[in-house]
Design a protein around this motif. Sequence first.
Motif, short mmCIF file in Angstrom:
data_model
loop_
_atom_site.label_atom_id
_atom_site.label_comp_id
_atom_site.label_asym_id
_atom_site.label_seq_id
_atom_site.Cartn_x
_atom_site.Cartn_y
_atom_site.Cartn_z
N ASP A 146 0.68 -0.96 -0.11
CA ASP A 146 0.00 -0.09 -0.13
C ASP A 146 0.98 1.22 -0.16
O ASP A 146 0.84 2.28 1.00
N PHE A 147 1.74 1.31 -0.86
CA PHE A 147 2.88 2.30 -0.98
C PHE A 147 2.25 3.81 -1.32
O PHE A 147 2.52 4.65 -0.78
N ARG A 148 1.17 3.74 -1.84
CA ARG A 148 0.26 4.99 -2.06
C ARG A 148 -0.34 5.44 -0.75
O ARG A 148 -1.27 6.34 -0.76
N ARG A 149 -0.61 4.58 0.14
CA ARG A 149 -1.29 4.65 1.42
C ARG A 149 -2.69 5.05 1.11
O ARG A 149 -3.16 6.00 1.68
N GLN A 150 -3.33 4.09 0.57
CA GLN A 150 -4.80 4.30 0.23
C GLN A 150 -5.64 3.38 1.32
O GLN A 150 -6.81 3.93 1.50
N MET A 151 -5.10 2.37 1.60
CA MET A 151 -5.93 1.33 2.34
C MET A 151 -5.42 1.53 3.71
O MET A 151 -6.62 1.49 4.73
N LEU A 152 -4.47 1.69 4.15
CA LEU A 152 -4.09 1.41 5.52
C LEU A 152 -4.66 2.75 6.39
O LEU A 152 -5.03 2.27 7.66
N PRO A 153 -4.69 4.00 5.83
CA PRO A 153 -5.52 4.89 6.63
C PRO A 153 -6.83 4.71 6.81
O PRO A 153 -7.51 4.87 7.96
N SER A 154 -7.47 3.96 5.96
CA SER A 154 -8.94 3.68 6.09
C SER A 154 -9.11 2.80 7.10
O SER A 154 -10.40 2.70 7.57
N TYR A 155 -8.47 1.94 7.30
CA TYR A 155 -8.40 1.03 8.45
C TYR A 155 -7.73 1.57 9.65
O TYR A 155 -7.95 0.70 10.73
N GLY A 156 -7.44 2.67 9.78
CA GLY A 156 -6.71 3.03 11.17
C GLY A 156 -5.49 2.57 11.21
O GLY A 156 -4.99 2.66 12.58
N ALA A 157 -4.89 1.99 10.23
CA ALA A 157 -3.47 1.39 10.26
C ALA A 157 -2.36 2.01 9.98
O ALA A 157 -1.09 1.44 9.76
N MET A 158 -2.41 3.22 10.05
CA MET A 158 -1.20 4.31 9.71
C MET A 158 -1.01 5.21 10.46
O MET A 158 -2.19 5.83 11.05
N GLU A 159 0.17 5.53 10.93
CA GLU A 159 0.48 6.82 12.04
C GLU A 159 0.06 8.14 11.23
O GLU A 159 0.79 8.55 10.43
N THR A 160 -0.83 8.68 11.92
CA THR A 160 -1.02 10.08 11.09
C THR A 160 -0.70 11.17 12.04
O THR A 160 -0.90 12.52 11.71
N ASN A 161 0.02 10.91 13.23
CA ASN A 161 0.37 12.03 13.92
C ASN A 161 1.72 12.58 13.36
O ASN A 161 2.79 12.04 13.41
N GLU A 162 1.74 14.04 13.03
CA GLU A 162 2.90 14.21 12.42
C GLU A 162 4.20 14.53 13.45
O GLU A 162 5.37 14.70 12.95
N GLN A 163 3.94 14.39 14.64
CA GLN A 163 4.91 14.52 15.51
C GLN A 163 5.54 13.23 15.89
O GLN A 163 6.80 12.95 16.44
N SER A 164 5.02 11.98 15.46
CA SER A 164 5.63 11.03 15.55
C SER A 164 6.66 10.51 14.81
O SER A 164 6.70 10.93 13.58
N PRO A 165 7.60 9.67 15.42
CA PRO A 165 8.75 9.49 14.46
C PRO A 165 8.45 8.39 13.40
O PRO A 165 8.97 8.16 12.35
N PHE A 198 5.41 8.66 11.49
CA PHE A 198 4.53 9.43 10.78
C PHE A 198 4.64 8.71 9.33
O PHE A 198 5.75 8.63 8.71
N ARG A 199 3.38 8.45 8.87
CA ARG A 199 3.12 7.85 7.62
C ARG A 199 3.42 6.56 7.42
O ARG A 199 3.72 6.01 6.24
#
Length: 109
Positions: free
Chosen positions: A45-64, A66-67
């Motif tokens: 899911d290199f384009r990060r299309q599926m992972l965020p929709s399942y809540g399985a991607m770090e979206t906090n920009e402060q996190s080491p 992130f993405r």
Amino acid sequence: MLGFEAALPQFEALGAQVVGVSADHAATLTAWQKTNPVKHMLLSDFRRQMLPSYGAMETNEQSPIFRYAKRAYFIIDKNGILRWQNIKPNPLDLLDPDEVLKALKDLGA
């Protein structure tokens, strides 16, 4: 992932398919598979299309991380309905395949 590989026969006996999803590029996954003997499917899911929709991607920009993908486990039924999930806050935390097998059995798989 290798723990799930060892448990593949148990998942298959329950009619389940194990699929790994990563935010890594498909070429990276292919290279990884050459040195790690896994038989289950790995998807990118290199384009990060599926992972965020399942809540399985770090979206906090402060996190080491992130993405980056979070360590997450899902059971999705044959109709595409999410039946169970376990998303780990720390990407180093692994879930034992037995826990997923138990969840499958509890769902009546």
